[in-house]
Design a protein around this motif. Sequence first.
Motif, PDB file in Angstrom:
ATOM      1  N   LYS A 458      55.962   4.512   6.016  1.00 47.91           N
ATOM      2  CA  LYS A 458      54.529   4.225   6.054  1.00 47.91           C
ATOM      3  C   LYS A 458      53.695   5.458   5.763  1.00 47.91           C
ATOM      4  O   LYS A 458      54.156   6.584   5.891  1.00 47.91           O
ATOM      5  N   CYS A 459      52.427   5.220   5.415  1.00 50.91           N
ATOM      6  CA  CYS A 459      51.490   6.329   5.240  1.00 50.91           C
ATOM      7  C   CYS A 459      51.147   6.881   6.613  1.00 50.91           C
ATOM      8  O   CYS A 459      50.876   6.119   7.533  1.00 50.91           O
ATOM      9  N   PRO A 460      51.141   8.219   6.763  1.00 48.01           N
ATOM     10  CA  PRO A 460      50.790   8.778   8.067  1.00 48.01           C
ATOM     11  C   PRO A 460      49.313   8.563   8.430  1.00 48.01           C
ATOM     12  O   PRO A 460      48.950   8.692   9.598  1.00 48.01           O
ATOM     13  N   HIS A 461      48.475   8.238   7.445  1.00 49.03           N
ATOM     14  CA  HIS A 461      47.035   8.107   7.716  1.00 49.03           C
ATOM     15  C   HIS A 461      46.553   6.667   7.751  1.00 49.03           C
ATOM     16  O   HIS A 461      45.434   6.408   8.190  1.00 49.03           O
ATOM     17  N   CYS A 462      47.353   5.753   7.247  1.00 51.13           N
ATOM     18  CA  CYS A 462      46.923   4.360   7.175  1.00 51.13           C
ATOM     19  C   CYS A 462      48.058   3.473   7.656  1.00 51.13           C
ATOM     20  O   CYS A 462      49.222   3.848   7.578  1.00 51.13           O
ATOM     21  N   ASP A 463      47.692   2.265   8.096  1.00 52.97           N
ATOM     22  CA  ASP A 463      48.738   1.365   8.560  1.00 52.97           C
ATOM     23  C   ASP A 463      49.265   0.505   7.411  1.00 52.97           C
ATOM     24  O   ASP A 463      49.158  -0.713   7.429  1.00 52.97           O
ATOM     25  N   MET A 475      53.327   6.708  -2.859  1.00 48.10           N
ATOM     26  CA  MET A 475      51.870   6.834  -2.795  1.00 48.10           C
ATOM     27  C   MET A 475      51.251   5.808  -1.871  1.00 48.10           C
ATOM     28  O   MET A 475      51.745   4.698  -1.742  1.00 48.10           O
ATOM     29  N   CYS A 476      50.127   6.207  -1.250  1.00 45.78           N
ATOM     30  CA  CYS A 476      49.338   5.268  -0.461  1.00 45.78           C
ATOM     31  C   CYS A 476      48.169   4.793  -1.323  1.00 45.78           C
ATOM     32  O   CYS A 476      47.417   5.609  -1.849  1.00 45.78           O
ATOM     33  N   HIS A 477      48.016   3.488  -1.482  1.00 44.91           N
ATOM     34  CA  HIS A 477      46.929   2.971  -2.327  1.00 44.91           C
ATOM     35  C   HIS A 477      45.575   2.980  -1.637  1.00 44.91           C
ATOM     36  O   HIS A 477      44.565   2.708  -2.253  1.00 44.91           O
ATOM     37  N   TYR A 478      45.576   3.279  -0.348  1.00 49.95           N
ATOM     38  CA  TYR A 478      44.289   3.320   0.363  1.00 49.95           C
ATOM     39  C   TYR A 478      43.682   4.712   0.398  1.00 49.95           C
ATOM     40  O   TYR A 478      42.487   4.875   0.252  1.00 49.95           O
ATOM     41  N   CYS A 479      44.529   5.749   0.655  1.00 48.74           N
ATOM     42  CA  CYS A 479      43.943   7.084   0.813  1.00 48.74           C
ATOM     43  C   CYS A 479      44.442   8.061  -0.228  1.00 48.74           C
ATOM     44  O   CYS A 479      43.986   9.193  -0.281  1.00 48.74           O
ATOM     45  N   GLY A 480      45.408   7.648  -1.057  1.00 50.15           N
ATOM     46  CA  GLY A 480      45.891   8.548  -2.097  1.00 50.15           C
ATOM     47  C   GLY A 480      46.970   9.512  -1.639  1.00 50.15           C
ATOM     48  O   GLY A 480      47.432  10.343  -2.419  1.00 50.15           O
ATOM     49  N   TYR A 481      47.402   9.427  -0.378  1.00 50.32           N
ATOM     50  CA  TYR A 481      48.467  10.291   0.127  1.00 50.32           C
ATOM     51  C   TYR A 481      49.704  10.166  -0.761  1.00 50.32           C
ATOM     52  O   TYR A 481      50.065   9.077  -1.192  1.00 50.32           O
ATOM     53  N   GLU A 482      50.334  11.333  -1.040  1.00 47.45           N
ATOM     54  CA  GLU A 482      51.516  11.333  -1.904  1.00 47.45           C
ATOM     55  C   GLU A 482      52.649  12.102  -1.264  1.00 47.45           C
ATOM     56  O   GLU A 482      52.431  13.120  -0.619  1.00 47.45           O
TER      57      GLU A 482
END
Length: 744
Positions: A458-463, A475-482
Amino acid sequence: MSEIFAKVIIEISHEKVDRPFEYRVPEELKGDVIPGREVMIPFGAGNKVISGYVIGLTETPEFDKSKIKSIISVKEKSVTADGHLIALAAFIREKYGSTMIDAIKTVMPVRKVKKAVEKKTIIAKVTEAELTEAAEGAEHRKQRAKVRLLRELLSNSEIPYSLVTGKLNVSSQTVQSLEKSGLIEIEVTRQYRNPVTFRQAEEQRVSLSDEQSFITESVDRDFKNGNPGTYLIHGITGSGKTEVYMKLIEDRLKEGRQAILLIPEISLTYQNVIRFYRRFGDKVSVMHSKLSDGEKYDQFERARKGEISIMIGPSSALFTPFANPGIIILAEEHENAYKSENMPKYHAREVAAYLAKLTGSALVLGSATPSLESYTKALNGEIKLFTMTKRLTGGTLPDVDVVDLREELAKGNRSIFSERLKELMDDRLDKGEQIMLFLNRRGVAGFVSCRSCGHVIKCPHCDVSLSEHYGRKLMCHYCGYETVMPAECPECKSKKIAGFKAGTEQIEELVKKTYPQAIVLRMDADTTKHKDDYESILSRFANREADILIGTQMIVKGHDFKGVTLVGILAADMSLSNNDFRAGERTFQLLTQAAGRAGRGENPGNVVIQTYQPDHYAIEFASRQDYEGFYKEEYAYRELSSYPPAANLLAVQFIGEDRGALERFAGHIDTVCAPTVADTKTRRVGPGPAMLSKKKDLYRQVIYFKNEDYECLVRIKDVIEKETEENPDKRFNIMFDFNPMNSF
Ligand code: ADP
Ligand code: ZN
Ligand code: ZN
């Protein structure tokens, strides 16, 4: 002489000051201080000078006259919110929940006066034969942008510069080099001096069909009876809706009135817009999000001065300051994009209806797949319904195959292409016809998980789970985390960690492997990051520079590809699997639109819908292009679960950094609402975590309220606004969403 007082909304967005303040209008400013004008005023104990908008004048203030302060000045270089705009802002504030100043900002996309810009037009300077020759030369040298522009000049000898560099995606260098070679000329005029008429290429007028003139005559009759209404045109793509819009606009223009045509940004393509320039010349102006503030200001200023009479654009075009609009049209009225994503979350269809009422305009809604909202109103008789069932350009409706992917698997076919789709693709590539492959999701993967223990990365910043992209990137499609794909599972150390592969990138790779000779284009959020990418991919495909176009829902909207004879919908259920009350409707719309892309030209088309749920009603009705059937089933479901449009729904979202504190706060608001909820017999769900319970490190809670009566929900909103005004807490953000476009 009587004193005059102004009611002023100050330029601070905070619930505590979200009401009009009264100020005296000094003698020397009388006449200058009018509703909509921005003024400078002293505010608070320290008499800090701030600005605010006048929303009304009165001779009888509510406040003690002796304590009322005076307006200092009228702000220079500021745009006046004239006419009905203040009324629209008040409507938005009340109906959707926001501060008045935010509502005013919504109806005034540009608030500062900008310098007038120059208007540029590109004009062909040589004969048709020479243009053709130049186009062929450019074609030979593979100078695609030049070809596009030269071809366009063959059908329109003059084109507005902004359309060429914007919508036609030709760079200014290319334009300059064509100017140097003497093929074209760039004509520059100051916009405010006597504008030169756009010498449009002779437009080929069609004579309207019976279905079409029935509509325009009905609307005309209502105008003559002093009773313009609301109309829904339910017409399949290609049935001639746009032609009807143009006639309706023309009729109002003859009466000295103006027109607003809303088109969702994604459908605002060159092909769609140029038709209006051809018909109406430089009375037309186009608004879109890529214009600078100066350009937007300019368009509005021209509208205010009566230099243009037709504004085409997305929702914000509603706020064009026309003196006397006579018709408002929403093309593709079912599109989600008409609902604002930011506070105030207004719906353009509802604001348009209010504007139409204020100005005595007709409101025309058009779609091949009307929203449940509009169709319900049409059936209730609140809206007049027109149906258009025939394609005017010939072209037949395509043959549709629904393929059960479970059976494919049972047959041992593990590929993403069913046997039927593969067979048809082979056939079309042999014949040199074009194919569109539609996938309702981008990226190469859904979630990345461990096949041994089931752990999901999972993304560490979003659920949300991360998705895999090309090159082992997550990649996270919500915050751009890679991050990079781990070599082993962080939980159980198994090496069997992998992405579930089924995205556009993956399809592209597979198609290229299977058909190395085919030229493939891909269109999704990743390939359209640059502002002109979208238009460029579309025009390359339209010019038959590629055989296969793979893409997400972007490719199915508002474009007419004559060469396409096969549309493959790879996984129709992807949009059904999420927990959203509008999922069935969205799937039906997408499938119907996608299917409508095949067989626009002379050759008949095929559509293959691949699915794991062939019996799902949205898929069944879409495969038969049966809107009525779909509507009945979908409405019954909404009624059963009290979802819009059978009932009204208010989602209140709470956002904050501290999870525990946020939960307590949502619980507190819930308690505060309880008496009103009971009083109005409102049904309530929550508070609880939103479906996306964390985004960009902020937690999200939600409460749903359902009631048949919209006003009851407004009362609940008012209670919440009052509570946050009296006990503000900066740690939390509250957002109201009336009849949201999706579940949270
Ligand atoms: P829609 O907006 O419903 O997709 P359009 O208005 O774009 O349909 O019409 C589809 C095509 O049919 C266009 O090429 C248009 O020029 C053509 N067309 C529309 N009305 C007529 C008509 N009355 N006679 C001939 N062709 C027409
Ligand atoms: Zn594991
Ligand atoms: Zn994230």
